[in-house]
Design an enzyme around this catalytic site. Structure first.
Site, PDB file in Angstrom:
ATOM      1  N   ALA A 166       1.046  -1.164   0.081  1.00  6.22           N
ATOM      2  CA  ALA A 166       0.518  -0.015  -0.084  1.00  6.22           C
ATOM      3  C   ALA A 166       0.873   1.032  -0.107  1.00  6.22           C
ATOM      4  CB  ALA A 166      -0.811   0.093   1.040  1.00  6.22           C
ATOM      5  N   GLU A 223       9.695   3.080   7.438  1.00 10.16           N
ATOM      6  CA  GLU A 223       9.791   2.159   7.670  1.00 10.16           C
ATOM      7  C   GLU A 223      10.192   2.237   9.686  1.00 10.16           C
ATOM      8  OE1 GLU A 223       8.473  -0.926   7.093  1.00 10.16           O
ATOM      9  OE2 GLU A 223       8.307  -1.164   8.818  1.00 10.16           O
ATOM     10  N   ASN A 283       4.016  -6.763   6.145  1.00 11.11           N
ATOM     11  CA  ASN A 283       4.255  -8.922   5.496  1.00 11.11           C
ATOM     12  C   ASN A 283       3.528  -8.570   4.254  1.00 11.11           C
ATOM     13  OD1 ASN A 283       2.935  -9.615   7.603  1.00 11.11           O
ATOM     14  ND2 ASN A 283       1.166  -8.270   7.881  1.00 11.11           N
ATOM     15  N   GLY A 307       1.683 -14.560   0.107  1.00 10.32           N
ATOM     16  CA  GLY A 307       2.046 -14.864  -1.333  1.00 10.32           C
ATOM     17  C   GLY A 307       1.775 -14.276  -2.382  1.00 10.32           C
ATOM     18  N   ARG A 334     -14.213 -21.201   8.646  1.00  7.27           N
ATOM     19  CA  ARG A 334     -12.688 -21.371  10.029  1.00  7.27           C
ATOM     20  C   ARG A 334     -12.709 -20.595  10.795  1.00  7.27           C
ATOM     21  NH1 ARG A 334      -9.183 -16.946   5.479  1.00  7.27           N
ATOM     22  NH2 ARG A 334      -8.578 -18.863   4.156  1.00  7.27           N
ATOM     23  N   GLU A 356      -3.777  -2.543   4.625  1.00  8.51           N
ATOM     24  CA  GLU A 356      -4.679  -3.209   5.944  1.00  8.51           C
ATOM     25  C   GLU A 356      -4.885  -2.967   7.005  1.00  8.51           C
ATOM     26  OE1 GLU A 356      -2.676  -7.197   6.167  1.00  8.51           O
ATOM     27  OE2 GLU A 356      -3.628  -7.285   8.091  1.00  8.51           O
TER      28      GLU A 356
END
Ligand SMILES: Cc1cc2nc3c(=O)[nH]c(=O)nc-3n(C[C@H](O)[C@H](O)[C@H](O)COP(=O)(O)OP(=O)(O)OC[C@H]3O[C@@H](n4cnc5c(N)ncnc54)[C@H](O)[C@@H]3O)c2cc1C
Ligand SMILES: Cc1cc2nc3c(=O)[nH]c(=O)nc-3n(C[C@H](O)[C@H](O)[C@H](O)COP(=O)(O)OP(=O)(O)OC[C@H]3O[C@@H](n4cnc5c(N)ncnc54)[C@H](O)[C@@H]3O)c2cc1C
Lengths: 522, 522
Positions: free
Chosen positions: B52, B72, B80, B85, B340, B485
């Site tokens: 993002a 950062e 992440n 993946g 889940r 996120e």
């Protein structure tokens, strides 16, 4: 108006606006004690005047505090607690034992509560709730509150353990609670809104900023954003501040951030003051919110009723022995017995082409009438015009403008499934056995438009089992306490019916005791 | 150490501590621009360096901004997004069309997304997500990211529409994204944490307070509460600040407030820096959080793996063709194919008498092996020791210390139901047909301990479709943006697999463009 007077009121208004503006525009407006001249000094200031606030106040006074005030923003005291049914769950009550239910226990009650909460309940809070139920009932009775002798069962409970007030309304419980508060010397002040907490240099909450002569605008759906009335005052709270300011179901903006199907038009069962303002105040003070996502709906309401209205009880019988039809097509439209979330979604999925809401009509024939255990429910609903009675199905269809032939065909189809002894209807998977084999067809007929209304907010500010508000460092914020519907964590995903007024009593009383024992701020 | 040096570092440490202490103890610590001397000036400051953040930075640069920095807190870039993946959902991609799937559409993708979100998704945000998927893929490809040619399907999707990177890992996508950022003159600065926003007198966010030389303590589970390292600096952000700081699944304290079954010991799949600190910073800045209650688990993990590990893919096959057994009793212990949430609850319900966790063992015979579509999954998991292979059931039982006779009896019972053609097992209501009639009994045998790990946070700060952060007055907070996120509302109750990196690309890019167009602060 004299120039001098104008200036004064002008400044007061500006003061209000500036304050509100800053706070709600997201500039944290926690006030520093060093910037403040106290107008009044109290041992504790309690925000709200419902069951949680009043139990907190009573306990604080009973523990020996002298100067205790309840501050209420509305022109009336009592919040939702004055309009609630005040059904309350008490395992091992004398009423329950006399009724022959001897195998209930706080443990079992806790199990039901955790099950409904899907394990998201704070285990310590849920434990307090369930294990302090019986002492809560004894407390209420000691203060003169009266309950009907016959216990009953509510959804999600594994035992008959709910009691209702003798006179069926929360106000009948709130009157003795308020009376005790005043007899002990507590002060109740209405039309006064608490806007901010005041902290000392150590970060301890030592008081509040309020607006006296506040006029909540009941006609506005955006009161909290636009209302600048009132005169700023500062109240010192030497032992701490207790927020017992209720839930936020009536804050359509906050609710619609969470659940976009909620709009300005969505109705609720709550009193108009159930907005998110006090919760935001606590968040600005550093409190961490939990479970705000969990909003409870009541899909047992009618658009022809105001608030929770008169038809809620009848509604359950109509669902059980009748069915729901789309007035536009005459066809059955969903599983009338889906859970609260499913049914609410189904209800609101029925839309006109222009996006406006269309309401399903519950229709039942006369065979449910003898099943309505307490006849007055039906009479009340008929008198209020929420449920309507028709001699013939034709008259009913005519009134609700339902195409008759499809409606007849649908009822015949439905009856067919019942005759075949099907367990579930093949269209919406509604369980068919609860209607006990009744084939619809015997007039008179009953119609009742169905909707779902916003009812209760499970989420709120996080507290620990001493009712201390938890801050962003996961430690209690000194001097800040909360109890009742404004808190989150007790109920988890779903609150059981009858667990909310109990919540207010249990944690309100704990808050009062905790504050009484707290050290005084300097 | 010289006295002078000691004083300096002592003050720096104190500064850090005082700052942190005040903020996390719940005193809102939004800094006023008038109290600040800027150390640096930027067009925009971006918090984070994942997908993002990087898409925001790239777009801001491509739109003509010159001074763009990504800040950062960790010693490595990428969050992440570097370990994901990076499976991504693209309706109407060339890959999908070439695969013969020609009936997919953004509309259908949106329908799936809203269904998984149970209607809690912000409809405008979800619309942007789905309708900007294809352009996002084109954007990635333009910058040199490569995807494998064969699309596949993930749970909750109604079409084969997921793509995976050619080299299967997020880092292979992040490298070209970071390269573009640097080529365009962007600055990446690590070991620097953003603690607070700085606002001007109008309430507009005009910069941030950071700590440079910050050393995130990877060994601590309480880093955000205790870490006082670093030197305070102030960065001006003339056009605005973009928070792209990721989720908080690795913040066990925040997660356990929400869901009490989460403890300090609960494992997650995320990088260690996925904590709630930045979300709290946004809340202190007045941002409203939504959907924090919705935390996504991955019940396809193993306690014998680190993070998401090597066994996740095999796990699904073992569940399908085998079953889960309690190693203490040898009995089957739950519905292996529950959703889940259900499965996660079942997994953690298996406790020893002293309250410690016991892990179920998935057991399957050799008949699932030919079904594992990509053989390397099994090899990888066997090589890592997560899945174990045994010649006989006896050897397996011996290894996991499962009582053999009950285990044999349970397998025989299970086989019995399969033989009878039962649709569901009578004990846990597991659907039996997915195992395609396989009767377990043919060695070699495979064992695999099962757990569920924290994976993703659906909730976060509320933004609008321009990525402006929404304040307590339900209006955008000027100068403050967020994407990825750390935001809430895009996904509702459940995020679909492959929708999160897309979220980062779509809203990161929007944030970059919005900021580029914003007026400069004075
Ligand atoms: C129609 C209805 C029926 C119900 N039936 C039941 C039932 O049978 N059993 C059950 O357990 N639950 C029931 N509930 C829920 C239950 O009644 C409420 O959750 C409970 O009464 C809440 O108590 P409280 O003290 O926390 O808040 P409230 O009683 O709502 O009191 C909060 C008060 O704080 C005031 N306030 C808010 N903000 C401020 C501020 N900033 N400054 C000053 N004052 C402020 C409000 O105006 C309000 O008066 C029902 C609710 C409704 C609406
Ligand atoms: C193992 C794994 C597999 C996954 N697989 C997939 C998949 O296949 N498809 C999919 O769609 N999603 C997947 N996800 C989810 C997805 O990868 C993430 O949600 C996504 O990468 C988040 O991107 P982001 O840019 O929002 O945050 P991140 O990539 O996490 O970046 C946020 C960065 O901000 C930094 N930061 C935080 N706070 C501060 C601060 N105060 N100051 C400075 N910096 C700060 C963090 O250290 C971090 O580097 C997976 C996740 C994991 C963990």
């Amino acid at each position: 108006m004299q120039k001098r007077e104008f200036l004064k009121s002008g400044l007061a208004a500006l003061g209000g606006l500036g304050f509100l503006g800053a706070a709600r525009a997201g500039v944290p407006a926690v006030t520093k004690a060093s910037d403040v001249r106290w107008d009044e000094e109290w041992d504790t200031v309690i925000v709200g005047s419902g069951v949680a606030a009043t139990c907190a106040g009573n306990e604080a006074l009973d523990q020996g505090l002298k100067k205790v005030i309840m501050v209420e923003k509305m022109p009336v005291f009592g919040g939702n607690s004055a309009i609630t049914g005040f059904w309350i769950n008490i395992p091992r009550s004398p009423e329950q034992l006399a009724h022959g239910v001897t195998d209930d226990s706080p443990e079992l009650f806790l199990k039901d509560t955790l099950k409904a909460g899907e394990g998201f309940n704070d285990p310590k809070l849920a434990h307090e709730l369930c294990f302090r139920a019986l002492e809560s009932l004894e407390y209420l009775k000691k203060l003169g509150c009266k309950f009907a002798p016959t216990p009953f069962i509510q959804g999600g409970h594994s035992k008959v353990r709910s009691l209702a007030p003798e006179v069926s309304a929360g106000v009948s419980v709130m009157i003795p609670l308020h009376r005790h508060f005043m007899e002990k010397g507590g002060v109740m002040r209405k039309n006064t809104i608490v806007d901010e907490v005041v902290k000392d240099d150590s970060g301890r909450v030592v008081g509040v900023a309020v607006r006296e002569n506040y006029a909540f605008d009941i006609g506005s759906r955006d009161n909290d954003l636009t209302n600048t009335t009132g005169v700023r005052k500062y109240y010192k709270a030497k032992k701490g501040v207790i927020f017992a300011a209720g839930g936020f179901v009536n804050d359509w903006r906050m609710c619609s951030l969470i659940d976009p199907k909620i709009t300005k038009e969505t109705e609720g069962t709550n009193h108009p003051g159930a907005t998110a303002g006090a919760l935001f105040t606590l968040m600005r003070a550093g409190g961490v919110p939990v479970h705000l996502s969990y909003i409870q709906w009541g899909p047992w309401c009618s658009p022809d009723d105001k608030g929770i209205g008169m038809g809620a009880d009848v509604c359950d019988y109509l669902k059980q022995y009748g069915a729901a039809f789309d007035p536009k097509t005459g066809r059955r439209c969903f599983n009338e017995l889906g859970n609260r979330t499913e049914l609410t979604n189904d209800i609101f999925a029925l839309k006109n082409e222009d996006g406006t809401q269309r309401f399903a009509v519950l229709i039942a024939d006369s065979q449910f009438v003898p099943k309505v255990s307490i006849e007055r429910y039906l009479t009340k609903s008929l008198n209020s015009g929420t449920t309507k009675k028709f001699d013939t199905l034709e008259a009913l269809a005519d009134f609700y403008k339902i195409p008759l032939e499809p409606l007849k065909a649908e009822i015949a189809k439905y009856n067919g499934w019942i005759k075949e002894g099907k367990e579930f209807d093949p269209e919406f998977h509604r369980p068919l056995t609860p209607n006990e084999g009744v084939l619809m067809g015997k007039g008179p007929w009953y119609g009742h438009r169905l909707t779902s209304k916003l009812h209760y907010t499970m989420g709120g500010i996080k507290i620990n089992e001493k009712t201390q508000v938890i801050g962003q460092n996961f430690e209690p914020i000194p001097g800040l306490y909360a109890a009742g519907e404004i808190t989150g964590g007790v109920h988890g995903v779903t609150r059981l019916g009858g667990n909310s007024v109990l919540d207010g009593i249990v944690f309100g009383r704990i808050a009062g005791r905790t504050v009484a024992e707290a050290e005084e701020a300097k």
